[in-house]
Design a protein around this motif. Sequence first.
Motif, short mmCIF file in Angstrom:
data_model
loop_
_atom_site.label_atom_id
_atom_site.label_comp_id
_atom_site.label_asym_id
_atom_site.label_seq_id
_atom_site.Cartn_x
_atom_site.Cartn_y
_atom_site.Cartn_z
N THR A 26 0.71 -1.16 -0.05
CA THR A 26 -0.06 -0.03 -0.02
C THR A 26 1.00 1.20 -0.02
O THR A 26 0.70 2.24 -0.58
CB THR A 26 -1.03 0.04 1.17
OG1 THR A 26 -1.75 -1.11 1.42
CG2 THR A 26 -1.85 1.32 1.40
N ARG A 54 -5.33 2.09 6.94
CA ARG A 54 -5.53 2.12 5.43
C ARG A 54 -6.91 2.66 4.93
O ARG A 54 -6.80 3.44 3.74
CB ARG A 54 -5.23 0.57 5.27
CG ARG A 54 -5.31 0.42 3.43
CD ARG A 54 -5.21 -1.05 3.00
NE ARG A 54 -6.40 -1.63 3.71
CZ ARG A 54 -6.93 -2.68 3.65
NH1 ARG A 54 -6.25 -3.56 3.66
NH2 ARG A 54 -8.27 -2.93 4.10
N SER A 58 -7.29 6.57 3.03
CA SER A 58 -7.16 6.54 1.56
C SER A 58 -8.13 7.80 1.02
O SER A 58 -8.67 8.24 1.52
CB SER A 58 -7.62 5.01 1.19
OG SER A 58 -8.98 4.91 1.52
#
Lengths: 133, 133, 133, 133, 133, 133
Positions: A26, A54, A58
Motif C-alpha cells: 500500500t 489504510r 485513503s
Amino acid sequence: MSTLGFIEYEDASPEVRAVYDDIMATRKTDKITNFWKALAHDPVRLKRMWEETRDIMSAGSLDPLVKELIYVAVSISNQCDYCIAAHTASARKKGMTDAMFHEMLATVGLANENNRLVAGLQVEIDEQFRAIG
Amino acid sequence: MSTLGFIEYEDASPEVRAVYDDIMATRKTDKITNFWKALAHDPVRLKRMWEETRDIMSAGSLDPLVKELIYVAVSISNQCDYCIAAHTASARKKGMTDAMFHEMLATVGLANENNRLVAGLQVEIDEQFRAIG
Amino acid sequence: MSTLGFIEYEDASPEVRAVYDDIMATRKTDKITNFWKALAHDPVRLKRMWEETRDIMSAGSLDPLVKELIYVAVSISNQCDYCIAAHTASARKKGMTDAMFHEMLATVGLANENNRLVAGLQVEIDEQFRAIG
Amino acid sequence: MSTLGFIEYEDASPEVRAVYDDIMATRKTDKITNFWKALAHDPVRLKRMWEETRDIMSAGSLDPLVKELIYVAVSISNQCDYCIAAHTASARKKGMTDAMFHEMLATVGLANENNRLVAGLQVEIDEQFRAIG
Amino acid sequence: MSTLGFIEYEDASPEVRAVYDDIMATRKTDKITNFWKALAHDPVRLKRMWEETRDIMSAGSLDPLVKELIYVAVSISNQCDYCIAAHTASARKKGMTDAMFHEMLATVGLANENNRLVAGLQVEIDEQFRAIG
Amino acid sequence: MSTLGFIEYEDASPEVRAVYDDIMATRKTDKITNFWKALAHDPVRLKRMWEETRDIMSAGSLDPLVKELIYVAVSISNQCDYCIAAHTASARKKGMTDAMFHEMLATVGLANENNRLVAGLQVEIDEQFRAIG
C-alpha cells in the motif's frame, strides 16, 4: 525501544507477515515502521488497526494529503512526538509543501489558543450554532 | 453567558466597532458571534485575535475549507464544545459535505487512538523520521 | 536529569529518609526512583504525595493490579512517558501479563477514539444517563 | 442534539438496523444510545466502531468491569461528559460498587497529579524502566 | 533537531534579523533560542508570534514573573518538555525561587487532580458561579 | 446534578461536618460548594483533598491570588467548566481585576499556542535549558 520489543519480518508469524506485506504494498516501501512492529505482539489488533488506518487515510471525499494534515494537526495537539515525526514525513511524501506546513501549523496554534480563550471566557454557544437533530 | 458578559454593537467603543465591522464584512454576515462579543472587553486582544484568525484562515497554500477542517479537528481533540459548534457551521458554509465531515471525524478518531497506542507501546522514533536540522 | 537534581539517600535529611525508608519497605525494593528523588527538595510535598500514592494504590475494593492498569491508562492518555515507563513496570511486577497489557491498551485507544467521535458529533447525553443527585 | 441528528430504528436502513439489533442483543436492552444513533449517518463507521467496542470490551484476560473502569478513567482524564455519564452507568450495570468508584476516581486524580509533577520536575526515566526492545 | 532546521543569524534575511535583534535586545541576551530559529522559516509568523509573546509577557497588571509562572503551569499541564525547560529557566531569571517553584508545581498538580475529580463526579456548576452576561 | 448526589450539611456524618465547618471557617462563607458535597460520599478523600487544597492555596512564597490565577489557567487548559467557574469567582474574591483576568487569559492562550508550535516544529531543547541534576 518499545515495551515488548519489535517483531521483525523474518521473525513474524504468517498472519503478521500478511499485514506487513499489505503495508509495504500500500505504501510502496520495503520498510515497516516501528509502530507496526511494536503492535505486532497483538496480531488481531495489528490487523484491525492497519485496516482502519489504510481505509480511513485513503482517497475518498477528502484528499489523502488533507487527511494527513488533519492527522498531524491532532498529533501536534496531543503532543505525540512519534506521530508528528512519522506523519509529517507521510504528509511530505503526499505533496505537503513548506508553505502548506506553515499554514497547517498556524491553524493548529490558533485553534489551540482560541479553544482556551473560549473556555476562559465561559462563552455560551450561539443560538444559531446549537446542534438540532 | 460569559464571564464578563457580551458587548453588543450598539454599546461598543469605536475601536471595537471597527473590528466588528471587519468581521461582518469578511464573513458576509450581520451577526457577531458570542466569542468576539465576550473578548471585546479587552479591545487590544480582540483586534489581534481577529486579525490572526482572519489572516490564518484565509486562502493561501491551503484552501480555507481545509483550514476549517483542521480547526474543527483540533477543537474536537481538545473537547471545546463551543469551537466545535461554531467551526462545524463555518466548515459547512465553506462547502463541507456530510461525507467530508465523516472522513474528517474518522481521521480525528484514528489519530487520537494511534497517538495513545504509540505512547502505551513506548515506540521509539524510526531513524528515517528523526528531524535533522 | 531533573530541574533541581536528585536527592540521594546519603544526602537526605531525616524526614526525607523516613519517606525513602517507607517507600523501600512498602515496595520491597532497595531503589528509590527518580520521581521521589526529584520531589524530595520539597519534603512536605514528598511526604504527602508518597502517602497519597501508597494509600490509594494499596488493596481495597479494587485489586492493586487493577489500579496500576488505571494509572497506566491515564498516563498513556496524558502522554507522560516517565509515568508510562514506571507504572508499566509496576503493573508487570503485580502480575500484568502481555495479554492484559494488550487489552488495557486496546481499551485506552478505543476510549480516546470514542471520546472524540462523541465530541465531534455533538452528542447530547441520553436522558437515562443524566446524573440525578 | 447532535450535528446530523439521530437515526431512529424505524428510519434506519437494513445495514444500520443489523448493527442496532446486535447492540441490543449484546447489551440485553431495547434502547440504542444517542452515540450510535448519531454515528449511524456513516453506516460503515457505525459497524466498525460497534464491532471494535463489542470485541474490546468483552471478556478476555481482563474482566469486562475492569475494562469499563479503564474506559471511564480515560474519559474522565479527557473531560468527555457524555462518555463519563454513559460508561459510569455501564460500569455500575457490570457490578461497580460505590467503593470501587471512589477508588477508581482517586487513582485517576492521583495519576493526573503525578503526571504533571513528573513533567514539571523534568524527571528523567530511570535506567531500569527504559524500554528495551 | 527541528522539522525544517534552524535559521542562524548569519543566514537570516533582513526581516528575520530584525526580529532576532528585538528578541536579543528585549531579553538582554546574545542567544536566539531554538524555537525562534525553527519558526523563522515562516517570517510573517515569526514576527507575529514574537510580538505577541513580547507584549503579553511584559509588565502590566500582572508581574512578568507571575506570567512566567502561568506559562510554565500551562506547559506542564500540556506536557510540553521544551516549553517547561525554556520557561522554567525564564522564570528563574525573573526571580522565581525554589520555594515559589514548589508552590507553583503543587498548585498545578492539585488543579489537575481536582479537574478530574469534578469531571468524574459529574458535578453541576453552583448557581452562584454561573456566568451571567 | 452529580453521580452520587450531594450530601448536605444536615445529612452529613460528624467527620464530614468537621470538614464542612473547616471549609466555611477558612473561606469565611456559609456555603459549601457542590464539589465538596459530591466528594463527601468518600469521607477519607474529602478530608484529604480539602486539607491539600487549603494548605496549597494558602499564603506562602506565592500570594494566594497568584495561586488562584495558576489554578484557573490550568483549568482553562483542561477545559474544566466547573473549575473555571468556581475558581474565577475565587480569584475575584481575592482581588483579581478585569485587567488581571485579561492578562492571565492572554498568557494561557499564548502558552497553548506556543506549546503546539514547538511540538509541530519538533524543536530540540536548547543546550542551556537542559535539566542538569
